[in-house]
Write a protein that holds these residues in place. Structure first.
Motif, short mmCIF file in Angstrom:
data_model
loop_
_atom_site.label_atom_id
_atom_site.label_comp_id
_atom_site.label_asym_id
_atom_site.label_seq_id
_atom_site.Cartn_x
_atom_site.Cartn_y
_atom_site.Cartn_z
N UNK A 1 44.49 -12.74 -24.23
CA UNK A 1 45.32 -13.22 -25.33
C UNK A 1 44.86 -14.62 -25.70
N UNK A 2 44.81 -14.89 -27.00
CA UNK A 2 44.30 -16.18 -27.45
C UNK A 2 44.86 -16.53 -28.82
N UNK A 3 44.67 -17.80 -29.18
CA UNK A 3 45.05 -18.27 -30.51
C UNK A 3 43.84 -18.15 -31.43
N UNK A 4 44.08 -17.63 -32.63
CA UNK A 4 42.99 -17.41 -33.58
C UNK A 4 43.33 -18.07 -34.91
N UNK A 5 42.36 -18.77 -35.46
CA UNK A 5 42.57 -19.46 -36.73
C UNK A 5 42.29 -18.52 -37.90
N UNK A 6 43.30 -18.28 -38.71
CA UNK A 6 43.15 -17.46 -39.89
C UNK A 6 42.43 -18.23 -41.00
N UNK B 1 41.98 -2.81 -41.22
CA UNK B 1 43.02 -3.80 -40.96
C UNK B 1 42.51 -5.05 -40.25
N UNK B 2 41.26 -5.02 -39.77
CA UNK B 2 40.76 -6.21 -39.05
C UNK B 2 40.58 -7.41 -39.98
N UNK B 3 39.96 -7.25 -41.16
CA UNK B 3 39.90 -8.41 -42.07
C UNK B 3 41.28 -8.93 -42.44
N UNK B 4 42.24 -8.01 -42.59
CA UNK B 4 43.60 -8.43 -42.91
C UNK B 4 44.20 -9.25 -41.77
N UNK B 5 43.83 -8.90 -40.54
CA UNK B 5 44.37 -9.59 -39.36
C UNK B 5 44.00 -11.07 -39.37
N UNK B 6 42.79 -11.38 -39.87
CA UNK B 6 42.35 -12.77 -39.87
C UNK B 6 42.39 -13.38 -41.27
N UNK C 1 47.45 -20.65 -37.36
CA UNK C 1 47.08 -20.08 -36.07
C UNK C 1 47.95 -18.87 -35.77
N UNK C 2 47.33 -17.81 -35.32
CA UNK C 2 48.08 -16.62 -34.91
C UNK C 2 47.74 -16.31 -33.46
N UNK C 3 48.67 -15.66 -32.79
CA UNK C 3 48.48 -15.27 -31.40
C UNK C 3 47.99 -13.83 -31.39
N UNK C 4 46.84 -13.59 -30.77
CA UNK C 4 46.22 -12.27 -30.79
C UNK C 4 46.06 -11.75 -29.36
N UNK C 5 46.44 -10.50 -29.18
CA UNK C 5 46.19 -9.82 -27.90
C UNK C 5 45.05 -8.83 -28.13
N UNK C 6 44.03 -8.88 -27.27
CA UNK C 6 42.87 -8.01 -27.41
C UNK C 6 42.67 -7.21 -26.13
N UNK C 7 42.53 -5.90 -26.29
CA UNK C 7 42.24 -5.01 -25.17
C UNK C 7 40.80 -4.53 -25.33
N UNK C 8 39.97 -4.81 -24.34
CA UNK C 8 38.55 -4.48 -24.38
C UNK C 8 38.30 -3.30 -23.45
N UNK C 9 37.73 -2.21 -24.01
CA UNK C 9 37.50 -1.01 -23.21
C UNK C 9 36.07 -0.53 -23.39
N UNK C 10 35.41 -0.10 -22.30
CA UNK C 10 34.04 0.42 -22.43
C UNK C 10 34.03 1.82 -23.02
#
Length: 301
Positions: free
Chosen positions: A218-223, A170-175, A228-237
């Protein structure tokens, strides 16, 4: 109490079939058996008797073990199949093992039959359990994929050097790109972010590395289509993946929250409009002077 083991015996010699049964009974095996010597009977008993295991002679006047093996594998791929023969040569035996037979026992050495039978039954159970686990895993993955698509969620695993090691479908679909055009690293991903949001993303990533703790950004990402889409990213080790020098791999969950943010903005606007209208209604009741009413209304708005 466990049901008796069902054994289908493909054997033209009644005497040899009785020797097989005697050997298994001597070993204390609780079983039922049926003997067949034609292809039609073999097919019927596979379906009706539902054997746990097949024991077959290799050469028979009206049937042969090679055909029996092919039928068994086509009908029930996991059923253990053991050849018992007095004529099978080593080369033929090897060929049959390659074709899917589990073992072969010479008729002059039936003492090997019971240990071979028990071993193959155990291995068949392991194969069935593995297949069931794989099927459940596929079902789970399919369900997860559907849920991710519906929720516009994706994930990516990032290596120690910032390279993308693997990601969800789903990641390629997201962008909005084809899988082969996916960014391959955090550096390439950063190029998709709005220029005003890149520094915040870098700072969050650096803080995550420093503290080795979960961080949200959270940031704006260019498809790919320019939107532009608004993306929330959770980064975990991935703590269990820390290397000898203390490096850490990272698991990131990403969600397209554009619609959610637009809905929030709409609610805020409507709330503001409601507050203004409520204030003006109160002014109309309280203030009689037209000019004062106009000034107060402008102040509220």
């Amino acid at each position: 109490m466990a049901e008796p083991l069902r054994i289908l015996v493909a054997e033209d010699s009644e005497t040899d079939a009785e020797l097989v049964q005697r050997e298994l009974k001597r070993g204390g095996l609780d079983f039922q058996s049926r003997r067949v010597q034609t292809e039609s009977d073999f097919r019927r008993e596979l379906d009706e008797f539902q054997p746990h295991l097949v024991v077959s002679d290799f050469s028979m006047p009206q049937f042969n073990g090679r055909t029996a093996l092919a039928i068994a594998r086509e009908s029930r791929a996991d059923i253990p199949f053991i050849f018992i023969s007095g004529t099978i040569g080593e080369n033929v035996a090897v060929d049959m093992m390659k074709a899917g037979a589990d073992d072969y026992v010479m008729k002059n050495n039936l003492a090997r039959l019971l240990p071979a039978l028990k071993r193959e039954l155990r291995e068949a159970e392991v194969r069935r359990a593995r297949r069931l686990a794989e099927e459940r895993l596929k079902e789970s993955e399919a369900g997860l994929h559907r849920a991710q698509v519906m929720a516009k969620i994706a994930h990516v695993v990032t290596g120690l050097d910032g390279s993308f090691e693997r990601w969800s479908d789903t990641l390629p679909q997201l962008i909005g790109v084809e899988p082969e055009k996916m960014p391959r690293s955090t550096r390439e991903w950063l190029d998709l972010l709005h220029p005003d949001d890149r520094e915040g993303f870098r700072a969050t990533a650096i803080e995550a590395v420093r503290t080795r703790m979960r961080k949200d950004v959270e940031y704006r990402l260019r498809r790919a289509d320019g939107a532009w889409s608004q993306v929330r990213q959770v980064i975990e080790p991935l703590q269990s993946q820390a290397d000898a020098e203390g490096g850490t791999r990272w698991f990131s969950t990403l969600q397209d929250v554009t619609e959610h943010r637009l809905a929030e903005e709409k609610i805020l606007r409507l709330t503001r409009v409601y507050a203004v209208l409520s204030g003006i209604n109160a002014l109309i009741v309280r203030v009689r002077d037209r000019d004062e009413l106009f000034r107060e209304a402008c102040r509220i708005a």
